[in-house]
Design a protein around this motif. Sequence first.
Motif, PDB file in Angstrom:
ATOM      1  N   ASP A   1      36.681  79.279  16.326  1.00  0.00           N
ATOM      2  CA  ASP A   1      37.413  80.096  15.359  1.00  0.00           C
ATOM      3  C   ASP A   1      38.593  80.790  16.044  1.00  0.00           C
ATOM      4  O   ASP A   1      38.412  81.750  16.796  1.00  0.00           O
ATOM      5  N   ILE A   2      39.796  80.284  15.789  1.00  0.00           N
ATOM      6  CA  ILE A   2      40.997  80.813  16.440  1.00  0.00           C
ATOM      7  C   ILE A   2      41.550  81.964  15.600  1.00  0.00           C
ATOM      8  O   ILE A   2      42.120  81.755  14.531  1.00  0.00           O
ATOM      9  N   GLY A   3      41.355  83.162  16.108  1.00  0.00           N
ATOM     10  CA  GLY A   3      41.828  84.352  15.415  1.00  0.00           C
ATOM     11  C   GLY A   3      43.132  84.865  15.999  1.00  0.00           C
ATOM     12  O   GLY A   3      43.771  84.210  16.820  1.00  0.00           O
ATOM     13  N   GLY A   4      43.496  86.059  15.600  1.00  0.00           N
ATOM     14  CA  GLY A   4      44.764  86.646  16.021  1.00  0.00           C
ATOM     15  C   GLY A   4      44.875  86.887  17.510  1.00  0.00           C
ATOM     16  O   GLY A   4      45.871  86.542  18.132  1.00  0.00           O
ATOM     17  N   GLY A   5      43.839  87.483  18.101  1.00  0.00           N
ATOM     18  CA  GLY A   5      43.904  87.810  19.516  1.00  0.00           C
ATOM     19  C   GLY A   5      42.886  87.085  20.367  1.00  0.00           C
ATOM     20  O   GLY A   5      43.011  87.039  21.585  1.00  0.00           O
ATOM     21  N   THR A   6      41.869  86.533  19.744  1.00  0.00           N
ATOM     22  CA  THR A   6      40.812  85.842  20.492  1.00  0.00           C
ATOM     23  C   THR A   6      40.426  84.560  19.778  1.00  0.00           C
ATOM     24  O   THR A   6      40.804  84.324  18.633  1.00  0.00           O
ATOM     25  N   THR A   7      39.658  83.763  20.467  1.00  0.00           N
ATOM     26  CA  THR A   7      39.024  82.590  19.875  1.00  0.00           C
ATOM     27  C   THR A   7      37.524  82.783  20.057  1.00  0.00           C
ATOM     28  O   THR A   7      37.056  82.954  21.184  1.00  0.00           O
TER      29      THR A   7
ATOM     30  N   SER B   1      33.552  84.390  23.367  1.00  0.00           N
ATOM     31  CA  SER B   1      34.955  84.548  22.984  1.00  0.00           C
ATOM     32  C   SER B   1      35.830  84.342  24.199  1.00  0.00           C
ATOM     33  O   SER B   1      35.429  84.624  25.324  1.00  0.00           O
ATOM     34  N   ILE B   2      37.024  83.857  23.956  1.00  0.00           N
ATOM     35  CA  ILE B   2      38.054  83.834  24.989  1.00  0.00           C
ATOM     36  C   ILE B   2      39.223  84.659  24.478  1.00  0.00           C
ATOM     37  O   ILE B   2      39.395  84.821  23.274  1.00  0.00           O
ATOM     38  N   ASN B   3      39.992  85.177  25.389  1.00  0.00           N
ATOM     39  CA  ASN B   3      41.088  86.070  25.025  1.00  0.00           C
ATOM     40  C   ASN B   3      42.390  85.321  24.789  1.00  0.00           C
ATOM     41  O   ASN B   3      43.443  85.714  25.275  1.00  0.00           O
ATOM     42  N   ASN B   4      42.328  84.235  24.067  1.00  0.00           N
ATOM     43  CA  ASN B   4      43.512  83.481  23.655  1.00  0.00           C
ATOM     44  C   ASN B   4      43.415  83.256  22.164  1.00  0.00           C
ATOM     45  O   ASN B   4      42.408  82.740  21.682  1.00  0.00           O
ATOM     46  N   GLY B   5      44.461  83.630  21.453  1.00  0.00           N
ATOM     47  CA  GLY B   5      44.478  83.450  20.012  1.00  0.00           C
ATOM     48  C   GLY B   5      45.891  83.212  19.527  1.00  0.00           C
ATOM     49  O   GLY B   5      46.795  82.867  20.303  1.00  0.00           O
ATOM     50  N   LEU B   6      46.083  83.438  18.243  1.00  0.00           N
ATOM     51  CA  LEU B   6      47.394  83.200  17.626  1.00  0.00           C
ATOM     52  C   LEU B   6      48.522  83.985  18.279  1.00  0.00           C
ATOM     53  O   LEU B   6      49.626  83.466  18.428  1.00  0.00           O
ATOM     54  N   SER B   7      48.253  85.219  18.654  1.00  0.00           N
ATOM     55  CA  SER B   7      49.327  86.022  19.267  1.00  0.00           C
ATOM     56  C   SER B   7      49.807  85.363  20.559  1.00  0.00           C
ATOM     57  O   SER B   7      51.008  85.390  20.867  1.00  0.00           O
ATOM     58  N   ASP B   8      48.895  84.734  21.296  1.00  0.00           N
ATOM     59  CA  ASP B   8      49.279  84.025  22.522  1.00  0.00           C
ATOM     60  C   ASP B   8      50.077  82.766  22.192  1.00  0.00           C
ATOM     61  O   ASP B   8      51.024  82.420  22.905  1.00  0.00           O
ATOM     62  N   LEU B   9      49.690  82.087  21.120  1.00  0.00           N
ATOM     63  CA  LEU B   9      50.441  80.910  20.690  1.00  0.00           C
ATOM     64  C   LEU B   9      51.875  81.303  20.329  1.00  0.00           C
ATOM     65  O   LEU B   9      52.835  80.683  20.784  1.00  0.00           O
TER      66      LEU B   9
END
Length: 193
Positions: A71-77, A93-101
């Motif tokens: 589940d790719i969210g705003g700030g995390t996956t 969770s990992i600390n990569n999400g949409l904001s990183d994209l």
Amino acid sequence: IPARQYASRKDELKKYIEEKKKKNVEVIKDGERITRSIYIEEVMIVPESYGIKTMNVVNDIPRGQDTLIIDIGGGTTDIAKFDVDMKFMDGGSINNGLSDLYSEVRVSMEDALEYNIPLEEVKDYLDLKKEFKADKSILENGINKFYKKWLNEISNYYVLESHNLILAGGGSSKIYSHFKKSYPEALIVSDVK
């Protein structure tokens, strides 16, 4: 709750909600102020991705192996792991999400076009709300850089090849074509309500 917090916080959250299971609220109906009571009769704490297991997409996955819902969210996956019977097993969770994209695509755009671009504008390009008139490979380069970092981070925790894979969340549609190249059997859920 986020999959990473499920094991450590579910009991605490359930207890908190159960302690506050009755609440009186005032509402206005037909110009008159009335008091309504809200009662919570049952509490079930589940990881955020849990709801996806109730959707039809789970009927499309092959049986006989565990499933990961990514589940790719705003700030995390968030990654929720389910066994062969779709019973929740674990999450992280990992600390990569949409904001990183968006940030990675912005760097790619600014390097290629040599001017500053607001993050909101990058979002509009990726959400197709605004047409990107320059070379589309500029956007693709940023998406590729994000995807490689994102996939590498997930691969540190999970062997993706040995699971059914369901991609979900706000970022799923933005990287699905890349993910599908790496994992052709992967499914996507982009219409979670």
